[in-house]
Design a protein around this motif. Structure first.
Motif, short mmCIF file in Angstrom:
data_model
loop_
_atom_site.label_atom_id
_atom_site.label_comp_id
_atom_site.label_asym_id
_atom_site.label_seq_id
_atom_site.Cartn_x
_atom_site.Cartn_y
_atom_site.Cartn_z
N GLU A 19 9.95 13.01 20.01
CA GLU A 19 9.55 11.63 20.17
C GLU A 19 10.58 10.85 20.99
O GLU A 19 10.23 10.01 21.81
CB GLU A 19 9.35 10.98 18.80
N ARG A 117 3.50 10.51 6.03
CA ARG A 117 4.44 11.49 6.59
C ARG A 117 3.69 12.71 7.13
O ARG A 117 3.98 13.18 8.23
CB ARG A 117 5.45 11.92 5.53
N GLY A 120 2.08 12.29 10.49
CA GLY A 120 2.93 11.93 11.62
C GLY A 120 2.88 10.45 11.96
O GLY A 120 3.17 10.07 13.09
N VAL A 122 4.71 8.09 10.50
CA VAL A 122 6.03 7.47 10.36
C VAL A 122 7.10 8.47 10.76
O VAL A 122 6.89 9.69 10.77
CB VAL A 122 6.29 6.99 8.91
N ALA A 123 8.27 7.95 11.11
CA ALA A 123 9.43 8.77 11.45
C ALA A 123 10.65 8.10 10.85
O ALA A 123 10.59 6.96 10.37
CB ALA A 123 9.57 8.90 12.97
N SER A 132 5.64 5.66 13.90
CA SER A 132 5.83 6.65 14.96
C SER A 132 5.32 6.14 16.31
O SER A 132 4.47 5.25 16.38
CB SER A 132 5.12 7.96 14.61
N THR A 134 3.46 7.75 18.31
CA THR A 134 2.04 8.09 18.47
C THR A 134 1.14 6.98 17.93
O THR A 134 0.11 6.66 18.53
CB THR A 134 1.70 9.41 17.76
#
Length: 202
Positions: A19, A117, A120, A122-123, A132, A134
């Protein structure tokens, strides 16, 4: 994580991009004024022209970022959770039933945290939880869906933007430019992907 597909001078290569690397590519493309388009699944396409081997001839080049976990439906409840996280103060806490995402005055339950999570959405960076890349790209693409109409070459966008162009060809270019401005404004930190209502993101 993304699949990074590069098309240089008629060739094609594919690598895995983190990312952070994808964000670097987008920032560099914005600085160089390349064409950038967000995709509704959370990816992006960068297009530009380059001189071939230092000569006078130019050829198109592109980088396509395809999310390894494409964004599908974002429900109102999910958007509300992500909007909370987007304030920049979210973090993980470990409870008996698993990790939870918490903020100054709110808490996301373990099952919802696990779903965010796994999808995908959140990061984590330096102990803070963030939305995220995305998700941001998917929201931008969905909030700025445009269509052109005849007669008159009108451009209408899901965000409420409406403009008139000379003909249908001009309208398509105006629509592309509007979408690109939305992405570059986000990359430059001048706008948020959470400014539109949930109804425009489905």
């Amino acid at each position: 994580m993304f699949h990074e597909i590069v098309v240089p001078f008629g060739d094609t290569s594919e690598v895995t991009a983190t990312e952070d690397h994808a964000a670097h590519l987008l920032r560099r493309a914005a600085r160089r004024k390349y064409q950038i388009a967000a995709t509704a699944d959370g990816g992006a396409v960068i297009n530009w022209t380059a001189r071939k081997y230092g000569g006078r001839r130019t050829e198109p080049r592109s980088i396509t970022l395809v999310p390894r976990l494409p964004i599908d439906v974002l429900t109102d409840a999910t958007l509300q959770d992500l909007s909370l996280i987007s304030d920049g103060q979210a973090r993980y806490e470990v409870e008996a039933n698993g990790p939870v995402i918490v903020g100054p005055a709110w808490r996301i339950p373990p099952t919802t945290t696990a779903r965010l999570r796994a999808g995908g959405l959140v990061a984590e960076n330096y102990g803070l939880v963030r939305v995220s890349l995305t998700v941001h790209l998917a929201l931008l693409a969905r909030q700025h869906r445009t269509h052109t109409t005849e007669p008159g070459g009108w451009v209408r966008c899901a965000c409420g933007f409406t403009a008139h162009a000379g003909d249908r060809s001009d309208a398509r270019e105006l629509a592309r430019s509007h979408r690109e401005v939305a992405v570059t404004d986000f990359i430059a930190g001048r706008s948020s992907a959470f400014t539109a209502t949930a109804t425009t993101t489905r």
